[in-house]
Design a protein around this motif. Structure first.
Motif, PDB file in Angstrom:
ATOM      1  N   PHE A  26       0.815  -1.216   0.000  1.00  0.00           N
ATOM      2  CA  PHE A  26       0.000   0.000   0.000  1.00  0.00           C
ATOM      3  C   PHE A  26       0.850   1.269   0.000  1.00  0.00           C
ATOM      4  CE2 PHE A  26      -3.221  -3.045   1.572  1.00  0.00           C
ATOM      5  CZ  PHE A  26      -4.191  -2.801   0.616  1.00  0.00           C
ATOM      6  N   LEU A  27       2.078   1.178   0.515  1.00  0.00           N
ATOM      7  CA  LEU A  27       2.990   2.315   0.406  1.00  0.00           C
ATOM      8  C   LEU A  27       3.341   2.561  -1.056  1.00  0.00           C
ATOM      9  CD1 LEU A  27       4.813   4.481   1.654  1.00  0.00           C
ATOM     10  CD2 LEU A  27       6.593   2.714   1.900  1.00  0.00           C
ATOM     11  N   GLU A  28       3.613   1.479  -1.789  1.00  0.00           N
ATOM     12  CA  GLU A  28       3.911   1.607  -3.217  1.00  0.00           C
ATOM     13  C   GLU A  28       2.708   2.153  -3.976  1.00  0.00           C
ATOM     14  OE1 GLU A  28       5.426  -1.163  -6.993  1.00  0.00           O
ATOM     15  OE2 GLU A  28       5.112  -2.058  -5.014  1.00  0.00           O
ATOM     16  N   ILE A  29       1.526   1.661  -3.649  1.00  0.00           N
ATOM     17  CA  ILE A  29       0.312   2.151  -4.304  1.00  0.00           C
ATOM     18  C   ILE A  29       0.119   3.645  -4.031  1.00  0.00           C
ATOM     19  CG2 ILE A  29      -2.217   2.037  -4.276  1.00  0.00           C
ATOM     20  CD1 ILE A  29      -1.963  -0.978  -3.851  1.00  0.00           C
ATOM     21  N   TYR A  30       0.352   4.058  -2.784  1.00  0.00           N
ATOM     22  CA  TYR A  30       0.161   5.472  -2.433  1.00  0.00           C
ATOM     23  C   TYR A  30       1.166   6.362  -3.159  1.00  0.00           C
ATOM     24  CZ  TYR A  30      -0.343   9.720   0.308  1.00  0.00           C
ATOM     25  OH  TYR A  30      -0.544  11.030   0.700  1.00  0.00           O
ATOM     26  N   VAL A  31       2.425   5.903  -3.252  1.00  0.00           N
ATOM     27  CA  VAL A  31       3.438   6.681  -3.970  1.00  0.00           C
ATOM     28  C   VAL A  31       3.035   6.830  -5.441  1.00  0.00           C
ATOM     29  CG1 VAL A  31       5.825   6.695  -4.785  1.00  0.00           C
ATOM     30  CG2 VAL A  31       5.330   6.092  -2.412  1.00  0.00           C
ATOM     31  N   LEU A  32       2.578   5.738  -6.054  1.00  0.00           N
ATOM     32  CA  LEU A  32       2.125   5.793  -7.445  1.00  0.00           C
ATOM     33  C   LEU A  32       0.928   6.733  -7.596  1.00  0.00           C
ATOM     34  CD1 LEU A  32       2.377   2.022  -8.479  1.00  0.00           C
ATOM     35  CD2 LEU A  32       3.835   3.905  -9.259  1.00  0.00           C
TER      36      LEU A  32
ATOM     37  N   VAL B 189     -15.070   3.322 -14.011  1.00  0.00           N
ATOM     38  CA  VAL B 189     -16.410   3.535 -13.455  1.00  0.00           C
ATOM     39  C   VAL B 189     -16.961   2.258 -12.828  1.00  0.00           C
ATOM     40  CG1 VAL B 189     -18.813   3.922 -14.137  1.00  0.00           C
ATOM     41  CG2 VAL B 189     -17.036   5.501 -14.886  1.00  0.00           C
ATOM     42  N   ILE B 190     -16.787   1.124 -13.517  1.00  0.00           N
ATOM     43  CA  ILE B 190     -17.307  -0.148 -13.012  1.00  0.00           C
ATOM     44  C   ILE B 190     -16.660  -0.503 -11.678  1.00  0.00           C
ATOM     45  CG2 ILE B 190     -17.352  -2.640 -13.425  1.00  0.00           C
ATOM     46  CD1 ILE B 190     -17.730  -2.028 -16.388  1.00  0.00           C
ATOM     47  N   ILE B 191     -15.335  -0.356 -11.602  1.00  0.00           N
ATOM     48  CA  ILE B 191     -14.623  -0.677 -10.355  1.00  0.00           C
ATOM     49  C   ILE B 191     -15.079   0.237  -9.229  1.00  0.00           C
ATOM     50  CG2 ILE B 191     -12.369  -0.724  -9.232  1.00  0.00           C
ATOM     51  CD1 ILE B 191     -11.154  -1.445 -11.961  1.00  0.00           C
ATOM     52  N   PHE B 192     -15.156   1.534  -9.517  1.00  0.00           N
ATOM     53  CA  PHE B 192     -15.482   2.505  -8.470  1.00  0.00           C
ATOM     54  C   PHE B 192     -16.904   2.345  -7.960  1.00  0.00           C
ATOM     55  CE2 PHE B 192     -16.917   6.781  -7.152  1.00  0.00           C
ATOM     56  CZ  PHE B 192     -16.017   7.006  -6.123  1.00  0.00           C
ATOM     57  N   PHE B 193     -17.877   2.369  -8.863  1.00  0.00           N
ATOM     58  CA  PHE B 193     -19.271   2.313  -8.440  1.00  0.00           C
ATOM     59  C   PHE B 193     -19.666   0.918  -7.958  1.00  0.00           C
ATOM     60  CE2 PHE B 193     -19.514   6.222 -10.950  1.00  0.00           C
ATOM     61  CZ  PHE B 193     -20.239   7.022 -10.088  1.00  0.00           C
ATOM     62  N   GLY B 194     -19.061  -0.128  -8.529  1.00  0.00           N
ATOM     63  CA  GLY B 194     -19.359  -1.480  -8.069  1.00  0.00           C
ATOM     64  C   GLY B 194     -18.960  -1.692  -6.627  1.00  0.00           C
ATOM     65  N   SER B 195     -17.764  -1.237  -6.255  1.00  0.00           N
ATOM     66  CA  SER B 195     -17.307  -1.397  -4.877  1.00  0.00           C
ATOM     67  C   SER B 195     -18.082  -0.491  -3.920  1.00  0.00           C
ATOM     68  CB  SER B 195     -15.801  -1.113  -4.779  1.00  0.00           C
ATOM     69  OG  SER B 195     -15.480   0.172  -5.287  1.00  0.00           O
ATOM     70  N   LEU B 196     -18.445   0.710  -4.377  1.00  0.00           N
ATOM     71  CA  LEU B 196     -19.262   1.605  -3.550  1.00  0.00           C
ATOM     72  C   LEU B 196     -20.628   0.993  -3.268  1.00  0.00           C
ATOM     73  CD1 LEU B 196     -18.785   5.280  -4.807  1.00  0.00           C
ATOM     74  CD2 LEU B 196     -18.377   4.428  -2.506  1.00  0.00           C
TER      75      LEU B 196
ATOM     76  N   ILE C  37      -8.431   3.359  -2.469  1.00  0.00           N
ATOM     77  CA  ILE C  37      -6.992   3.229  -2.700  1.00  0.00           C
ATOM     78  C   ILE C  37      -6.662   2.829  -4.142  1.00  0.00           C
ATOM     79  CG2 ILE C  37      -4.909   1.964  -2.024  1.00  0.00           C
ATOM     80  CD1 ILE C  37      -6.163   1.703   0.784  1.00  0.00           C
ATOM     81  N   ILE C  38      -7.344   1.806  -4.667  1.00  0.00           N
ATOM     82  CA  ILE C  38      -6.990   1.284  -5.985  1.00  0.00           C
ATOM     83  C   ILE C  38      -7.397   2.223  -7.107  1.00  0.00           C
ATOM     84  CG2 ILE C  38      -7.260  -0.629  -7.601  1.00  0.00           C
ATOM     85  CD1 ILE C  38      -5.683  -1.324  -5.082  1.00  0.00           C
ATOM     86  N   VAL C  39      -8.663   2.675  -7.100  1.00  0.00           N
ATOM     87  CA  VAL C  39      -9.146   3.550  -8.178  1.00  0.00           C
ATOM     88  C   VAL C  39      -8.373   4.867  -8.256  1.00  0.00           C
ATOM     89  CG1 VAL C  39     -11.128   4.906  -8.975  1.00  0.00           C
ATOM     90  CG2 VAL C  39     -11.431   2.506  -8.337  1.00  0.00           C
ATOM     91  N   PRO C  40      -8.065   5.550  -7.135  1.00  0.00           N
ATOM     92  CA  PRO C  40      -7.251   6.769  -7.237  1.00  0.00           C
ATOM     93  C   PRO C  40      -5.882   6.531  -7.863  1.00  0.00           C
ATOM     94  CG  PRO C  40      -8.348   6.705  -5.117  1.00  0.00           C
ATOM     95  CD  PRO C  40      -8.602   5.377  -5.763  1.00  0.00           C
ATOM     96  N   MET C  41      -5.330   5.327  -7.717  1.00  0.00           N
ATOM     97  CA  MET C  41      -4.064   5.009  -8.374  1.00  0.00           C
ATOM     98  C   MET C  41      -4.264   4.738  -9.865  1.00  0.00           C
ATOM     99  SD  MET C  41      -1.580   1.689  -7.952  1.00  0.00           S
ATOM    100  CE  MET C  41      -2.849   0.670  -8.717  1.00  0.00           C
ATOM    101  N   LEU C  42      -5.356   4.025 -10.198  1.00  0.00           N
ATOM    102  CA  LEU C  42      -5.580   3.608 -11.577  1.00  0.00           C
ATOM    103  C   LEU C  42      -5.994   4.742 -12.505  1.00  0.00           C
ATOM    104  CD1 LEU C  42      -7.460   0.190 -11.160  1.00  0.00           C
ATOM    105  CD2 LEU C  42      -5.074   0.561 -11.807  1.00  0.00           C
ATOM    106  N   ASN C  43      -6.758   5.705 -11.997  1.00  0.00           N
ATOM    107  CA  ASN C  43      -7.320   6.738 -12.874  1.00  0.00           C
ATOM    108  C   ASN C  43      -6.281   7.470 -13.719  1.00  0.00           C
ATOM    109  OD1 ASN C  43     -10.051   6.330 -12.504  1.00  0.00           O
ATOM    110  ND2 ASN C  43     -10.227   7.765 -10.814  1.00  0.00           N
ATOM    111  N   PRO C  44      -5.177   7.987 -13.132  1.00  0.00           N
ATOM    112  CA  PRO C  44      -4.204   8.675 -13.997  1.00  0.00           C
ATOM    113  C   PRO C  44      -3.552   7.742 -15.009  1.00  0.00           C
ATOM    114  CG  PRO C  44      -3.353   8.433 -11.756  1.00  0.00           C
ATOM    115  CD  PRO C  44      -4.800   8.064 -11.709  1.00  0.00           C
ATOM    116  N   LEU C  45      -3.405   6.463 -14.652  1.00  0.00           N
ATOM    117  CA  LEU C  45      -2.841   5.496 -15.596  1.00  0.00           C
ATOM    118  C   LEU C  45      -3.828   5.208 -16.720  1.00  0.00           C
ATOM    119  CD1 LEU C  45      -1.277   2.954 -13.055  1.00  0.00           C
ATOM    120  CD2 LEU C  45      -0.119   4.793 -14.284  1.00  0.00           C
ATOM    121  N   ILE C  46      -5.082   4.990 -16.360  1.00  0.00           N
ATOM    122  CA  ILE C  46      -6.116   4.670 -17.350  1.00  0.00           C
ATOM    123  C   ILE C  46      -6.307   5.807 -18.343  1.00  0.00           C
ATOM    124  CG2 ILE C  46      -8.613   4.371 -17.618  1.00  0.00           C
ATOM    125  CD1 ILE C  46      -8.563   2.660 -15.082  1.00  0.00           C
TER     126      ILE C  46
END
Length: 311
Positions: A31-37, A248-255, A280-289
């Motif tokens: 999670f430290l690596e994920i947060y840095v990314l 969107v699917i990942i974010f709203f599905g988990s919510l 944690i995951i979606v905030p990391m993925l969005n800039p990559l996506i």
């Protein structure tokens, strides 16, 4: 028990994601690596859009706003979560807990509506390209962002006002890695009926309305794409929208899994795992996506770095 017998709770202990000692260090490093990314990716996206004049368009203005929301959303949650992996007891004071809950709610609700605004932007761009600049002007884009943040502030304020009236007198261990609504309500020894009603109403509005907006936008987008004669044009349109849909699917599905299930059905341990995705995951993925398959972003990055080719 009368109200005078209640002992005010001044601090809580966050139970964290897992209690297994052998998982603490690996999860901390993960999670430290994920947060840095997350920080590098979202700050990089905001900076790149700010420095690149050809990215000063409504689409990228919305994208930079999403990056700001993701950066703040993750920062509100992840640093305190990381402490849980390296400390015996992750203690958080009552004011800090309420503050964390408030800002988490602000950015979570804002992200819901920002994703809907971005879906509408893509709908206009693909279905009415000739009218795009007339419909999505800079003024309209600005007010869309204002409405997004306003909904976040209104929802967070309503939730927090209802939460501070709750009396906590039971066990002070929160079965979660941050101060979320339902784990906090489990510790209440006063009525939580109002909180549950407000929570359900706002969750339904902030999840279902954006989801329906996004679904409607992409139905029209799909119909428009299918009418494109050029195979290359269809491929480009699908590429542009596919990344957005996946996020969107990942974010709203988990919510929805966390907040729209009856309490008798949902498990808090399952809810903790689900919440990892939208906090944690979606905030990391969005800039990559939104950047890896985006030619405009690659061109801008090339210019900033002074290179002729990307990768």
């Amino acid at each position: 028990m009368t109200e005078g017998n209640y002992t005010a709770v001044t601090q809580f202990i966050l139970a964290g994601l897992t209690e297994k000692p052998e998982l603490q260090l690996p999860l901390f490093l993960l999670f430290l690596e994920i947060y840095v990314l997350t920080v590098v990716g979202n700050l990089g996206m905001i900076t790149l859009i700010g420095l690149s004049s050809h990215l000063h368009t409504p689409m990228y203005y919305l994208l930079s706003s999403l990056s700001f929301i993701d950066l703040c959303h993750s920062t509100v949650i992840t640093p305190k979560m990381l402490m849980n992996f390296v400390t015996e007891k992750n203690i958080i004071s009552y004011p800090a807990c309420i503050t964390q809950f408030y800002f988490f709610t602000v950015f979570a609700i804002s992200e819901c509506h920002m994703l809907a605004a971005m879906a509408y932007d893509r709908y206009v761009a693909i279905c009415s390209p000739l009218l795009y600049h007339a419909i999505i002007s800079y003024g309209v884009c600005f007010w869309m962002v204002v409405v997004v943040y306003s909904l976040g502030l209104i929802g967070a304020t309503a939730h927090t006002v209802c939460l501070v009236r709750v009396v906590f007198c039971k066990a002070h261990v929160i079965n979660h890695y941050f101060c979320d609504l339902f784990p906090l309500l489990e510790l209440s020894c006063s009525s939580t009926f109002i909180n549950e009603v407000v929570g359900l109403c706002f969750s339904a509005f902030n999840i279902l309305i954006p989801t329906l907006t996004i679904l409607g936008s992409y139905i029209f987008i799909l119909a428009s794409i299918l009418h494109i004669n050029s195979t290359e044009g269809r491929s480009k349109a699908f590429s542009t929208c596919g990344s957005h849909i996946s996020a969107v699917i990942i974010f709203f599905g988990s919510l929805a899994f966390m907040y729209l299930q009856p309490s008798s059905v949902s498990s808090m341990n399952q809810g903790k795992v689900s919440s990892v995705f939208y906090t944690i995951i979606v905030p990391m993925l969005n800039p990559l996506i939104y950047s890896l398959r985006n030619k405009d972003v690659k061109v801008a990055l090339n210019k900033i770095l002074g290179k002729r080719s990307f990768l």
